[in-house]
Design a protein around this motif. Structure first.
Motif, short mmCIF file in Angstrom:
data_model
loop_
_atom_site.label_atom_id
_atom_site.label_comp_id
_atom_site.label_asym_id
_atom_site.label_seq_id
_atom_site.Cartn_x
_atom_site.Cartn_y
_atom_site.Cartn_z
N ASP A 7 0.80 -1.31 -0.06
CA ASP A 7 -0.14 -0.01 -0.01
C ASP A 7 0.86 1.33 0.13
O ASP A 7 0.32 2.19 -0.64
CB ASP A 7 -0.88 0.04 1.34
N GLU A 8 2.18 1.24 0.45
CA GLU A 8 2.97 2.24 0.33
C GLU A 8 3.65 2.52 -0.65
O GLU A 8 3.85 3.40 -1.19
CB GLU A 8 4.00 2.22 1.67
N LYS A 26 2.02 4.43 -3.54
CA LYS A 26 2.09 5.94 -3.53
C LYS A 26 3.18 6.48 -4.17
O LYS A 26 3.63 7.76 -4.12
CB LYS A 26 2.03 6.25 -2.14
#
Length: 112
Positions: A101-102, A105
């Motif tokens: 999920d990081e 980004k």
């Protein structure tokens, strides 16, 4: 007023190994700000506004890394890109220790 050809930072960094290339938050060069301003003038504010931060970050990363044949992972910020990893080994290591999920980004730039 810009004059051409532009002398970008990548020309001075050519041949350096990834660990010696810029990391962390990159300053947005005045030339990039001027190019973004010229592009902004060509478009309606409601169309250009949402894309402006991404363009500023991408063009700044390109200013530093274009033609260096290095993969760059960076995070977009309103002040300019934050380079997280440069080169195959750093990129692989960062991806291995960063949750998916990081990773989603982060932006990828291929400086080829």
């Amino acid at each position: 007023m810009l004059t051409f050809p532009l002398h970008n930072a990548a020309l001075d960094l050519k041949g350096k190994p990834p660990e010696e290339l810029p990391h962390g938050r990159l300053d947005v060069p005045p030339e990039v700000r001027e190019l973004v301003a010229a592009e902004r003038a060509k478009h309606r504010p409601e169309a250009f506004g949402p894309a402006e931060e991404g363009i500023l970050n991408l063009w700044t990363v390109s200013w530093y890394f274009d033609g260096l044949c290095q993969e760059v992972l960076y995070r977009e910020t309103p002040q300019g890109p934050e380079v997280m990893a440069v080169g195959r080994d750093e990129v692989r290591a960062l991806k291995q220790r960063t949750p998916l999920d990081e990773q989603l980004k982060l932006e990828v730039y291929q400086g080829y």
